[in-house]
Design a protein around this motif. Structure first.
Motif, PDB file in Angstrom:
ATOM      1  N   ARG A  90       0.823  -1.206   0.000  1.00  0.00           N
ATOM      2  CA  ARG A  90       0.000   0.000   0.000  1.00  0.00           C
ATOM      3  C   ARG A  90       0.862   1.263   0.000  1.00  0.00           C
ATOM      4  N   GLU A  91       1.991   1.218   0.718  1.00  0.00           N
ATOM      5  CA  GLU A  91       2.882   2.366   0.757  1.00  0.00           C
ATOM      6  C   GLU A  91       3.443   2.664  -0.626  1.00  0.00           C
ATOM      7  N   LEU A  92       3.829   1.629  -1.351  1.00  0.00           N
ATOM      8  CA  LEU A  92       4.385   1.819  -2.687  1.00  0.00           C
ATOM      9  C   LEU A  92       3.296   2.182  -3.697  1.00  0.00           C
ATOM     10  N   GLU A  93       2.138   1.573  -3.557  1.00  0.00           N
ATOM     11  CA  GLU A  93       1.036   1.850  -4.478  1.00  0.00           C
ATOM     12  C   GLU A  93       0.492   3.259  -4.270  1.00  0.00           C
ATOM     13  N   ASP A  94       0.253   3.623  -3.020  1.00  0.00           N
ATOM     14  CA  ASP A  94      -0.302   4.944  -2.734  1.00  0.00           C
ATOM     15  C   ASP A  94       0.676   6.059  -3.081  1.00  0.00           C
ATOM     16  N   GLY A  95       1.963   5.754  -3.028  1.00  0.00           N
ATOM     17  CA  GLY A  95       2.972   6.753  -3.389  1.00  0.00           C
ATOM     18  C   GLY A  95       3.128   6.945  -4.878  1.00  0.00           C
ATOM     19  N   PRO A 149      -5.416  -3.315 -14.077  1.00  0.00           N
ATOM     20  CA  PRO A 149      -6.283  -3.616 -12.932  1.00  0.00           C
ATOM     21  C   PRO A 149      -5.597  -3.259 -11.615  1.00  0.00           C
ATOM     22  N   THR A 150      -6.385  -3.083 -10.600  1.00  0.00           N
ATOM     23  CA  THR A 150      -5.853  -2.808  -9.264  1.00  0.00           C
ATOM     24  C   THR A 150      -5.349  -4.107  -8.638  1.00  0.00           C
ATOM     25  N   GLY A 151      -4.215  -4.021  -8.007  1.00  0.00           N
ATOM     26  CA  GLY A 151      -3.655  -5.208  -7.362  1.00  0.00           C
ATOM     27  C   GLY A 151      -2.279  -5.541  -7.905  1.00  0.00           C
ATOM     28  N   MET A 152      -1.753  -6.663  -7.446  1.00  0.00           N
ATOM     29  CA  MET A 152      -0.408  -7.083  -7.833  1.00  0.00           C
ATOM     30  C   MET A 152      -0.426  -7.756  -9.203  1.00  0.00           C
ATOM     31  N   ALA A 163      15.711  -7.622  -1.128  1.00  0.00           N
ATOM     32  CA  ALA A 163      14.965  -8.885  -1.210  1.00  0.00           C
ATOM     33  C   ALA A 163      13.463  -8.640  -1.140  1.00  0.00           C
ATOM     34  N   LEU A 164      12.997  -7.624  -1.851  1.00  0.00           N
ATOM     35  CA  LEU A 164      11.576  -7.264  -1.823  1.00  0.00           C
ATOM     36  C   LEU A 164      10.726  -8.476  -2.212  1.00  0.00           C
ATOM     37  N   PRO A 165       9.822  -8.923  -1.325  1.00  0.00           N
ATOM     38  CA  PRO A 165       9.062 -10.151  -1.598  1.00  0.00           C
ATOM     39  C   PRO A 165       7.741  -9.920  -2.319  1.00  0.00           C
ATOM     40  N   LEU A 166       7.661  -8.875  -3.112  1.00  0.00           N
ATOM     41  CA  LEU A 166       6.432  -8.514  -3.811  1.00  0.00           C
ATOM     42  C   LEU A 166       6.734  -8.191  -5.269  1.00  0.00           C
ATOM     43  N   PRO A 167       5.769  -8.405  -6.176  1.00  0.00           N
ATOM     44  CA  PRO A 167       5.999  -8.158  -7.610  1.00  0.00           C
ATOM     45  C   PRO A 167       5.865  -6.681  -7.990  1.00  0.00           C
ATOM     46  N   VAL A 168       6.605  -5.825  -7.310  1.00  0.00           N
ATOM     47  CA  VAL A 168       6.502  -4.396  -7.589  1.00  0.00           C
ATOM     48  C   VAL A 168       7.137  -4.059  -8.936  1.00  0.00           C
ATOM     49  N   ALA A 169       8.344  -4.574  -9.186  1.00  0.00           N
ATOM     50  CA  ALA A 169       8.996  -4.309 -10.474  1.00  0.00           C
ATOM     51  C   ALA A 169       8.147  -4.846 -11.622  1.00  0.00           C
ATOM     52  N   GLN A 170       7.566  -6.016 -11.436  1.00  0.00           N
ATOM     53  CA  GLN A 170       6.724  -6.609 -12.480  1.00  0.00           C
ATOM     54  C   GLN A 170       5.472  -5.760 -12.707  1.00  0.00           C
ATOM     55  N   SER A 171       4.908  -5.213 -11.631  1.00  0.00           N
ATOM     56  CA  SER A 171       3.718  -4.364 -11.780  1.00  0.00           C
ATOM     57  C   SER A 171       4.050  -3.068 -12.501  1.00  0.00           C
TER      58      SER A 171
END
Length: 333
Positions: free
Chosen positions: A33-38, A93-96, A70-78
């Motif tokens: 949420r911190e990365l998405e909202d930013g 779409p909203t989400g990962m 070691a970010l455990p989320l698909p942020v780069a992919q998103s």
């Protein structure tokens, strides 16, 4: 500016304890949420579409930081998925979102996306199906985890009647972007592993002095540092283009070179840490496990070296040095 902001968020919220928690099944909604909202998911989105409009070169240090933490989320992919959907009438779409660089139909009609990065977590997947770009809802898929401890990689199977959205014929770009992202993540994680190893060798005292003072250890550290430096340069090359998608040949070189470095870097790090190097309590394994996984994601060095070799052989009049110097054509000032 963006790099410093993301680094601060990752330092505060993507701690080793948080990474372990996500691997054990806890959600990472606060970090996401911190990365998405930013607005960080829109870094590559053009300014006319309310994005940051960054270039590939500008986003490279950010992808590097994801690997280093070691970010455990698909942020780069998103982030990449939104760039790949730049010409599509459908809004992301909203989400990962994650990327599946190679998908295929099985004999029974099911669509399979093998070993998809963060497939265990993703809400949606941007899939390359024989060159067609598809957007698929991961909630409709059967997820089969890789079985590796702590891995969020999974193979996804969608039923034959799954409702996917066809977005165009640029599906091959998915694998290129995914491979380039993995190259950057490998480079970042190896930098972290090197930093940890150097710190340990300077602190660990044996026979009255730090083990980092012994010539044999210094030699191993030097070779490790060379591999890490070469990997970062190669990964950066993939993002040196002014295009919206990483260059194919530069990406092949980047993924091949970073994957080639993984066995030596990880083995050296664990060897120099000695007995504690194999323990789960040591944070080193958070990075070396990922390095081994990312090494084979979207194809290991064998696959990508083969593509580089074919490109070189296709230009018999060009020497190897000239070939490498001209991987990325000079851009006008």
């Amino acid at each position: 500016m963006f790099t410093e902001a993301i680094e601060k968020i990752l330092t505060d919220l993507c701690t080793p304890a948080q990474v372990r928690a996500v691997e054990n099944g806890d959600c990472a909604s606060a970090l996401w949420r911190e990365l998405e909202d930013g607005g960080f998911l829109e870094l590559l989105t053009p300014e006319v579409a309310d994005g940051a409009g960054l270039s590939l070169a500008a986003v490279f240090p950010i992808f590097l930081a994801f690997g280093r933490h070691a970010l455990p989320l698909p942020v780069a992919q998103s982030i990449a998925a939104r760039a790949l959907m730049r010409d599509c009438p459908h809004a992301p779409p909203t989400g990962m979102l994650s990327l599946a660089g190679t998908a295929y139909r099985e004999a029974d009609g099911r669509l399979c996306a093998p070993r998809m990065a963060y497939g265990a977590l993703a809400d949606f997947a941007l899939v390359n199906l024989g060159g067609e770009l598809l957007l698929l809802d991961c909630s409709q898929a059967q997820r089969v985890r890789s079985g590796v401890h702590g891995s969020q990689c999974a193979t996804l199977y969608w039923p034959q009647d799954a409702e996917g959205i066809s977005l165009g014929s640029n599906g091959s770009e998915v694998r290129l972007f995914s491979a380039a992202i993995h190259a950057a993540a490998i480079a970042g994680a190896m930098e972290k592993a090197l930093d940890m190893t150097l710190e340990y060798c300077n602190d660990r005292v044996q026979f009255g002095k730090a083990i980092g003072k012994f010539q044999a250890v210094q030699h191993q550290l030097s070779v490790m540092a060379e591999q890490v430096a070469a990997s970062r340069i190669a990964a950066e090359l993939a993002f040196a283009s002014n295009a919206t998608v990483p260059d194919a040949l530069a990406t092949a070189i980047a993924k091949a070179r970073t994957s080639m470095a993984v066995p030596q870097v990880t083995a050296t790090a664990h060897a120099l840490f000695g007995a504690i190097g194999v323990t789960e309590e040591l944070d080193l394994q958070l990075f070396t496990r990922r390095l081994q996984e990312w090494r084979v994601s979207e194809g290991s060095e064998t696959h990508w070296n083969g593509l580089v070799g074919q490109a070189l052989l296709a230009q018999p009049q060009v020497g190897a040095s000239e070939f490498v110097r001209n991987v990325i054509p000079s851009q006008p000032a």
